[in-house]
Write a protein that holds these residues in place. Sequence first.
Motif, short mmCIF file in Angstrom:
data_model
loop_
_atom_site.label_atom_id
_atom_site.label_comp_id
_atom_site.label_asym_id
_atom_site.label_seq_id
_atom_site.Cartn_x
_atom_site.Cartn_y
_atom_site.Cartn_z
N GLY A 89 7.98 -0.99 1.68
CA GLY A 89 8.30 0.28 2.32
C GLY A 89 7.31 1.22 3.13
N SER A 90 6.11 0.36 3.21
CA SER A 90 4.90 1.03 3.90
C SER A 90 4.93 0.62 5.39
N SER A 91 4.50 1.64 6.21
CA SER A 91 4.53 1.42 7.50
C SER A 91 3.13 1.93 8.03
N ARG A 92 3.10 1.43 9.54
CA ARG A 92 1.86 1.77 9.99
C ARG A 92 1.22 3.21 9.73
N GLU A 93 2.14 4.29 9.67
CA GLU A 93 1.81 5.75 9.68
C GLU A 93 1.71 6.05 8.28
N SER A 94 2.26 5.31 7.28
CA SER A 94 2.14 5.62 6.07
C SER A 94 0.66 5.56 5.07
N LEU A 95 -0.11 4.73 5.43
CA LEU A 95 -1.58 4.71 4.86
C LEU A 95 -2.63 4.32 5.91
N ARG A 96 -3.72 4.61 5.56
CA ARG A 96 -4.84 4.02 6.35
C ARG A 96 -5.83 3.20 5.50
N THR A 97 -6.73 2.56 6.17
CA THR A 97 -7.48 1.26 5.26
C THR A 97 -8.57 2.19 4.39
N GLY A 98 -8.44 1.64 3.04
CA GLY A 98 -8.95 2.31 2.08
C GLY A 98 -8.33 3.23 1.12
N GLN A 99 -7.23 3.77 1.61
CA GLN A 99 -6.61 4.70 1.07
C GLN A 99 -5.70 4.21 -0.29
N GLU A 100 -5.88 5.11 -1.33
CA GLU A 100 -5.11 4.77 -2.48
C GLU A 100 -3.79 5.73 -2.57
N THR A 101 -2.93 4.99 -3.17
CA THR A 101 -1.51 5.79 -3.39
C THR A 101 -0.94 5.22 -4.77
N PRO A 102 -0.12 6.00 -5.25
CA PRO A 102 0.61 5.66 -6.23
C PRO A 102 1.43 4.38 -6.26
N ALA A 103 1.56 3.51 -7.20
CA ALA A 103 2.44 2.27 -7.07
C ALA A 103 2.94 1.80 -8.43
N VAL A 104 3.92 0.92 -8.30
CA VAL A 104 4.60 0.35 -9.64
C VAL A 104 4.61 -1.08 -9.27
N ASP A 105 4.22 -1.93 -10.34
CA ASP A 105 4.42 -3.22 -10.23
C ASP A 105 5.77 -3.83 -11.28
#
Length: 171
Positions: A89-105
């Motif tokens: 569900g990520s897109s070009r605008e959702s993150l940037r290089t090196g950015q951390e975000t919560p996630a679920v495996d």
Amino acid sequence: MRRHGGPAARRRSPFFNTVLTFVAVFLLYLAVPNIGPVVRAARADGIGGRFTARQLECIQHPGHESCTWMGDFRSADGTVSKTDVAMYGSSRESLRTGQETPAVDVGRPRQVYGPGGSMEWVFTGLLLLIGVAIPVYLYGGPLRRALTGRGAPGTPGDAGRPEPRESEPVR
């Protein structure tokens, strides 16, 4: 005398039934193994942690671009670490290089999800629905008639019932 458009005229060819049956089996082959993962993904039911964006991968389609961030996942307790996974569900605008975000495996080998879950269950549900609907459409009527003992005139399931009479022409 039979009229055009009667039951005999509406019969499908055996080839058509066979092709549709193979289509249904293929759809079920695609959908059934994914039921567990898409339900877990929809509920964001898995091991929580952080996704670190490393590289944006994009595919160009006519009039459309589809991008996904690839990166690393590490569980909150440090027991699970995955590299080169996609953030669903990520897109070009959702993150940037090196950015951390919560996630679920949720257990997929090359993909993690955001804490809000995903809607990919909708596609899997449609595949399942169509994969089940095709055989019901093709074989449900004959099977239902066979189980209830209401076959066509002259068949074993028709014992004891009088043959329908054709209407006499008006003079």
